[in-house]
Design a protein around this motif. Structure first.
Motif, short mmCIF file in Angstrom:
data_model
loop_
_atom_site.label_atom_id
_atom_site.label_comp_id
_atom_site.label_asym_id
_atom_site.label_seq_id
_atom_site.Cartn_x
_atom_site.Cartn_y
_atom_site.Cartn_z
N ASP B 385 4.22 -12.77 7.85
CA ASP B 385 3.07 -12.66 6.95
C ASP B 385 2.41 -11.29 7.11
O ASP B 385 2.08 -10.63 6.12
N ALA B 386 2.25 -10.86 8.40
CA ALA B 386 1.62 -9.55 8.64
C ALA B 386 2.45 -8.43 8.02
O ALA B 386 1.90 -7.52 7.38
N LEU B 387 3.74 -8.52 8.16
CA LEU B 387 4.63 -7.53 7.54
C LEU B 387 4.45 -7.51 6.04
O LEU B 387 4.46 -6.45 5.41
N GLY B 388 4.29 -8.71 5.48
CA GLY B 388 4.09 -8.81 4.02
C GLY B 388 2.86 -8.03 3.61
O GLY B 388 2.91 -7.29 2.63
N GLU B 389 1.77 -8.14 4.36
CA GLU B 389 0.55 -7.39 4.02
C GLU B 389 0.85 -5.90 4.00
O GLU B 389 0.49 -5.19 3.07
N MET B 390 1.52 -5.44 5.06
CA MET B 390 1.86 -4.02 5.17
C MET B 390 2.72 -3.58 3.98
O MET B 390 2.50 -2.53 3.40
N ALA B 391 3.66 -4.45 3.61
CA ALA B 391 4.57 -4.10 2.52
C ALA B 391 3.79 -3.94 1.24
O ALA B 391 4.03 -3.04 0.44
N ASN B 392 2.82 -4.83 1.02
CA ASN B 392 1.99 -4.74 -0.19
C ASN B 392 1.26 -3.41 -0.23
O ASN B 392 1.24 -2.74 -1.27
N ALA B 393 0.68 -3.06 0.95
CA ALA B 393 -0.05 -1.78 1.01
C ALA B 393 0.89 -0.63 0.67
O ALA B 393 0.54 0.24 -0.15
N ALA B 394 2.08 -0.62 1.27
CA ALA B 394 3.04 0.45 1.01
C ALA B 394 3.42 0.50 -0.45
O ALA B 394 3.57 1.57 -1.05
N GLU B 395 3.55 -0.69 -1.08
CA GLU B 395 3.92 -0.77 -2.50
C GLU B 395 2.85 -0.09 -3.34
O GLU B 395 3.15 0.68 -4.24
N ARG B 396 1.61 -0.36 -2.99
CA ARG B 396 0.52 0.24 -3.76
C ARG B 396 0.53 1.77 -3.59
O ARG B 396 0.30 2.49 -4.54
N SER B 398 3.09 3.53 -3.05
CA SER B 398 4.22 4.06 -3.83
C SER B 398 3.88 4.12 -5.31
O SER B 398 4.41 4.94 -6.05
N ASP B 399 2.94 3.25 -5.77
CA ASP B 399 2.52 3.32 -7.18
C ASP B 399 1.54 4.46 -7.39
O ASP B 399 1.03 4.64 -8.50
N GLY B 400 1.22 5.20 -6.33
CA GLY B 400 0.36 6.38 -6.50
C GLY B 400 -1.10 6.07 -6.20
O GLY B 400 -1.94 6.92 -6.35
N ASP B 401 -1.36 4.86 -5.78
CA ASP B 401 -2.75 4.50 -5.49
C ASP B 401 -3.06 4.87 -4.06
O ASP B 401 -2.64 4.17 -3.13
N LEU B 402 -3.76 5.95 -3.85
CA LEU B 402 -4.08 6.39 -2.49
C LEU B 402 -5.44 5.86 -2.07
O LEU B 402 -5.97 6.25 -1.04
N THR B 403 -6.05 4.99 -2.90
CA THR B 403 -7.38 4.47 -2.54
C THR B 403 -7.24 3.21 -1.72
O THR B 403 -8.24 2.67 -1.26
N VAL B 404 -6.03 2.71 -1.52
CA VAL B 404 -5.81 1.45 -0.82
C VAL B 404 -6.27 1.56 0.64
O VAL B 404 -6.17 2.62 1.25
N LYS B 405 -6.82 0.40 1.16
CA LYS B 405 -7.32 0.39 2.54
C LYS B 405 -6.33 -0.37 3.43
O LYS B 405 -5.94 -1.48 3.09
#
Lengths: 160, 736
Positions: B385-396, B398-405
């Motif tokens: 589950d924790a990895l999943g969170e990290m993956a989501n952040a990385a995905e964002r 990669s979409d160019g969103d550098l505002t992600v926390k």
């Protein structure tokens, strides 16, 4: 005197030679020959008149020191000049004698009548050796008296 | 119930260990039994067999000693064997006691039997010893040879004296002297025969013969006594004292012989041998038989014990095998069950981890058993589950969103920290890239202008280089001419050097020739002198010849004149030639001193020529270098033009870069920097139009500066160097 008889016949011939630049003459009739100067063999205790001997074609001839006889200074060198060999009669025997001359000039013909006596004050030489003075051109030639000049000294000469 | 793997393992190991301890206890017990059996076998039974054998050996030793004893004589040697036998007896007694202590009843009965035999033997042994010590035969011999011999010799002496005392001839009226002598001879013969009989009797083995011989000796003695007696009676005149002493001596001898015979016939040794051969041997044989029985008994006991021990071993082995089989079965089953259950759980966990590692997070983490594997599965689910969170952040991102926390999960969360840092750094980099691309666009414009400037400068450079090349070529021509002149001069100098050397030689030759002339002149002078002399002599001769010689005198005078003239001429020639020699010698010296100078001059001229040639080559090289320089300058001009076009394309590229960077969303504060882009493009377009570029470049920094200051701190664009290059550019323009 054969000499005088000959003199009457013909003019006398004189041999002119030089000592210390002065010209002397000698009657040719007594001259035997003229040689190149050569060294003489000294004769011990011979005295100043005839100090040595030379060899002339096999004959031993005494050498007369004519310079000493005439009161001239001794020659600077024995080897220069000529040597005159002449005959001289001593005690009716003819001897050959030789003496040194600086040079031998020539044979001249001279009339002995023109012989002028040597003035007694004109020279310091021994008077008895001089026969007279002859003119040869402009020069005066002293004719030697052979009889006295080459006579062996019987008494010491008064040397100059 | 929470039946964990730990508990299962502990249970299985406990069962296996209990079985192992049982096994150990059984084997220790059995080993102890076997050990006591073995000890008994070694310490008692085998030892008893050994003692019995030793006792037998003792008996054999005693027998041997007894036999040897029979063969020796003398008390000392007999005592040695006596002691030996006593020692053996002592050892026998000791062994017997030892055997009795550890033996059973059967053996004890046999030992008692042995005791009776032994006691009997001791008595017999004492008897034998006594007999042997007595040694009658030896003593008889000693007596016969010692005292007997002495007596015999005394008798013989007495008889001799008696014979001497007898009168010779027939003067004696009383008795016949021959008869008397015969009587004495008979006595002596009888005594001799008696002695011989006695000696031979002593040497005889058989008792009966010995008795017979002894009897013969006795008879001979009696005959001798009788003969002596008859002699005494027939010869009355004889010296009675002598006769009496002879009779006495004979009587002594007879007595001694009687004693000797008594001793010889008592025969103790024979008795001892008989005793040994009979009862002693049988006793010893029976004792040995008893002892061998005892030894056999013990050996039998040993075999029985060995048999028993083998039975014990079989029993123990069977028990141990059974217990070990049970332990192995329990241990194996527990191991298989446990390993299968743990292996399955771990296989699932490994497969799960492998999938997660490959990036596949669709995994089944359910587990039936509530053991450690189940716990592991639960934890893996959390990790996934924790990895999943990290993956989501990385995905964002990669979409160019550098505002992600992104928040780190712990202080050791490398991925979380890396993501945090990545976002931060990406933001920094993108902001920096935006600013830098703007700067690159500005710089590329400036570079374009500079390249243009460079191009023009290169053209000028090319023209200058061409001029230099022309001048250089002219110079090269001059240098070449100089080189030619120098070469000619060199030749002349060499020639003059050679000529000078030759002149020197010629002068030397002339000097020597002059010297030769002077010598020859001397000869001529000498000839002239001789001629003069001859002429003089001729003149003298002519003078002496008088008138006849007159003509000859004239000739002589002429000859003399000629000689004088030739002498004078020769003297003049000699003087002249002397002068010439000195002059030409001086000339030669001068030439010699001149020669090195000429040589030196020649050398120097050669050096000058060489230097000029080198200069010529150098000038050619310079010319070539200038031509190459020209080519390089041409290339530089071309490169400058190319650089201008490259800077143009660089400006275009930087615009494209800006477009690419705008993909990233950095938040609101970066919008002002990106708004600058169109104005830069306008500046780049203007740079290409030649004449107005100075003013354009001037205008740019004025525009750029406020824009730079307007941005956030840290982006102060310093355009000083650009201004400097502008100034230089103006100067060049003025120069051209």
């Amino acid at each position: 005197m054969t000499n005088n008889s000959m003199e009457a016949n013909r003019p006398d011939l004189l041999l002119i030679f030089r000592l210390e630049g002065e010209a002397f003459a000698l009657s040719v009739s007594w001259v035997h020959e003229i040689l190149d100067a050569q060294p003489w063999a000294p004769v011990p205790n011979s005295g100043p008149f005839a100090p040595g001997l030379i060899n002339v074609r096999g004959a031993v001839v005494p050498v007369i020191d004519i310079r000493h006889r005439l009161g001239l200074p001794p020659a600077r060198s024995e080897r220069t000049g000529r040597m005159i060999v002449f005959e001289h009669v001593i005690d009716c025997v003819s001897h050959k004698l030789a003496f040194n001359a600086d040079s031998v000039e020539q044979v001249i013909e001279c009339d002995l009548a023109s012989l002028e006596p040597v003035p007694p004050l004109g020279t310091s030489w021994p008077q008895e050796c001089l026969r007279g003075v002859v003119r040869n051109g402009d020069e005066l030639v002293i004719l030697l008296e052979t009889e006295t000049t080459f006579a062996p000294p019987t008494e010491p000469f008064v040397a100059a | 119930m929470h039946l964990t793997i730990k508990k299962k393992l502990i249970g299985a190991f406990a069962i296996v260990l209990i079985l192992m301890s049982g096994l150990a206890w059984v084997s220790i017990t059995r080993l102890a039994g076997s050990h006591s059996d073995l000890e008994h076998l070694v310490n008692v039974t085998s030892k008893n067999a050994l003692i019995a054998a030793e006792m037998e050996a003792d008996f054999i030793e005693i027998e041997a000693a007894q036999a040897e004893m029979l063969l020796v004589r003398g008390d000392a040697e007999l005592d040695v064997f006596d002691r030996k036998i006593k020692e053996r007896m002592e050892s026998l007694r000791k062994h017997r006691l030892a055997l009795e202590a550890t033996s059973d009843d059967q053996v004890r009965a046999q030992l008692r039997e042995l005791d009776t035999a032994f006691d009997r033997y001791v008595e017999l042994e004492a008897q034998i010893s006594e007999f042997l010590h007595a040694d009658s035969a030896g003593r008889a011999l000693a007596m016969s040879q010692g005292v007997g011999e002495e007596a015999y010799k005394g008798l013989l002496a007495g008889l001799e004296r008696l014979e001497e005392s007898l009168p010779f001839g027939v003067s004696s009226a009383a008795a016949d002297p021959a008869g008397l002598r015969n009587g004495l001879t008979t006595v002596r013969k009888a005594v001799d025969a008696a002695r011989i009989a006695e000696q031979s009797a002593l040497l005889q083995e058989d008792l009966e013969q010995r008795k017979a011989t002894m009897a013969t000796a006795k008879t001979q003695f009696e005959q001798a006594v009788a003969a002596l007696d008859s002699f005494r009676r027939t010869n009355r005149q004889a010296d009675t004292a002598l006769v009496a002493s002879a009779v006495e001596a004979l009587a002594d001898l007879q007595t001694i012989s009687g004693e000797t015979a008594a001793l010889a016939l008592s025969n103790t040794s024979e008795q001892a041998s008989a005793l040994f051969a009979g009862p002693v041997m049988s006793l010893i044989a029976s004792s040995k038989a008893v002892l061998s029985d005892i030894a056999q008994h013990n050996i039998d006991a040993m075999q029985a014990e060995t048999q028993l021990s083998a039975e014990h071993y079989t029993k123990a082995r069977n028990t141990l095998l059974t217990v070990a089989a049970v332990a192995i079965a329990v241990g194996l089953s527990a191991a298989i069950i446990l390993s299968v259950s743990i292996g399955r759980g771990l296989d699932r966990a490994i497969a799960l981890v492998r999938k997660v590692a490959a990036g596949d997070r669709r995994v089944d983490t359910s587990h039936v058993l509530r053991d450690e594997i189940g716990d592991l599965m639960n934890e893996m689910k959390k990790m996934n589950d924790a990895l999943g969170e990290m993956a989501n952040a990385a995905e964002r991102i990669s979409d160019g969103d550098l505002t992600v926390k992104v928040t780190r999960r712990s202080d050791y969360d490398g991925l979380g920290m890396a993501l945090e840092k990545m976002i931060e750094k990406l933001r920094e980099v993108m902001e920096g890239a935006t600013v830098s691309s703007a700067a690159v666009a500005d710089s590329s414009l400036a570079m374009s202008a500079t390249a243009e400037q460079l191009s023009q400068g290169s053209t000028e450079q090319a023209a200058a280089a061409e001029e230099a090349s022309a001048a250089m070529e002219q110079m090269t021509g001059n240098i070449r001419q100089t080189a030619d002149n120098a070469a000619q001069t060199e030749k002349i100098a060499v020639q003059s050097s050679k000529d000078a050397a030759e002149s020197g030689a010629a002068v030397a030759e002339a000097v020597s020739a002059m010297k030769t002339i002077a010598e020859k002149i001397n000869i001529i002078q000498e000839i002239a002198r001789q001629t003069d002399l001859l002429a003089l002599n001729a003149a003298v001769e002519a003078a002496r010849a008088g008138n006849h010689g007159k003509g000859f005198a004239v000739v002589a005078s002429e000859v003399r004149k000629l000689a004088e003239r030739s002498q004078q001429a020769a003297a003049e020639i000699g003087e002249l030639s002397g002068k010439t020699v000195s002059v030409s010698e001086r000339a030669g010296e001068m030439l010699q001193s001149l020669l090195p100078s000429i040589q030196r001059t020649s050398d120097l001229v050669q050096e000058i020529s060489a230097a000029t040639r080198e200069q010529n080559v150098g000038a050619d090289q310079i010319n070539l270098a200038i031509r190459e320089l020209d080519t390089v300058i041409q290339q530089n001009a071309a490169s400058a033009t190319e650089a201008a076009s490259v800077s143009q394309s660089l400006a275009t590229q930087s615009d494209q870069l800006r477009g690419l960077i705008s993909y990233f969303d950095l938040g609101a504060n970066m919008s002002s920097s990106s708004s600058r882009v169109p104005s830069r493009q306008g500046g780049g377009a203007q740079a290409q139009s030649g004449s107005s570029r100075v003013s354009t470049h001037r205008a740019q920094p004025e525009r750029a500066r406020p824009a730079a200051h307007a941005e956030e701190g840290g982006f102060a664009l310093d355009l000083g160097p650009e201004e400097l290059s502008d100034a230089e550019f103006e100067r060049h323009q003025a120069a051209s």
